[in-house]
Scaffold this active site. Sequence first.
Site, PDB file in Angstrom:
ATOM      1  N   HIS A   6     -57.349   8.331  14.471  1.00 17.38           N
ATOM      2  CA  HIS A   6     -56.054   7.827  14.934  1.00 17.38           C
ATOM      3  C   HIS A   6     -55.718   6.537  14.201  1.00 17.38           C
ATOM      4  O   HIS A   6     -56.577   5.938  13.570  1.00 17.38           O
ATOM      5  CB  HIS A   6     -56.049   7.592  16.450  1.00 17.38           C
TER       6      HIS A   6
ATOM      7  N   HIS B 179     -55.909  -1.092  13.398  1.00 16.05           N
ATOM      8  CA  HIS B 179     -57.141  -0.608  12.778  1.00 16.05           C
ATOM      9  C   HIS B 179     -56.997   0.868  12.437  1.00 16.05           C
ATOM     10  O   HIS B 179     -56.036   1.520  12.846  1.00 16.05           O
ATOM     11  CB  HIS B 179     -58.344  -0.837  13.694  1.00 16.05           C
TER      12      HIS B 179
ATOM     13  N   GLU C  92     -62.839   1.900  12.655  1.00 17.56           N
ATOM     14  CA  GLU C  92     -63.498   2.399  13.859  1.00 17.56           C
ATOM     15  C   GLU C  92     -64.014   3.796  13.585  1.00 17.56           C
ATOM     16  O   GLU C  92     -63.384   4.564  12.870  1.00 17.56           O
ATOM     17  CB  GLU C  92     -62.479   2.441  15.017  1.00 17.56           C
TER      18      GLU C  92
END
Length: 135
Positions: free
Chosen positions: A7, A64, A110
């Site tokens: 995402h 991010h 991430e």
Amino acid sequence: MLTGLNHLTLSVRDLDRSVVFYRDLLGLRLHARWERGAYLSAGDLWLCLSLDAGAAISASGYTHYAFSISQEDFPAFAARLRTAGVAEWQHNRSAGDSLYFLDPDGHQLEIHVGSLAQRLAACRAAPYQGMAFED
């Protein structure tokens, strides 16, 4: 093994303006919104908008890039990053295993186990403050 981009989370100064831009102008599907954010999608892409009302959006915000990883691969991959001394920029506070880390240039990345559907199900069970679902 990483399986793809999981995402994108973008820090935004004005959530209403950003929802209108991504939903109405770009045509993304709005799934949920709450006081400080929104979840949208474009095909398989999951986009989170996160309110950061500071004067300037900066690297210290929540923007991010997250990569998908399987539950079975997560522990070893996270251990490999930690063993290599990769800096972590945040602790996981959301549903699904995540490790938030920096690349050598300071980009916030991430690795995340889970999907938008799983996150929405968790949010339906325990919604964020002011959250409303669109579907």
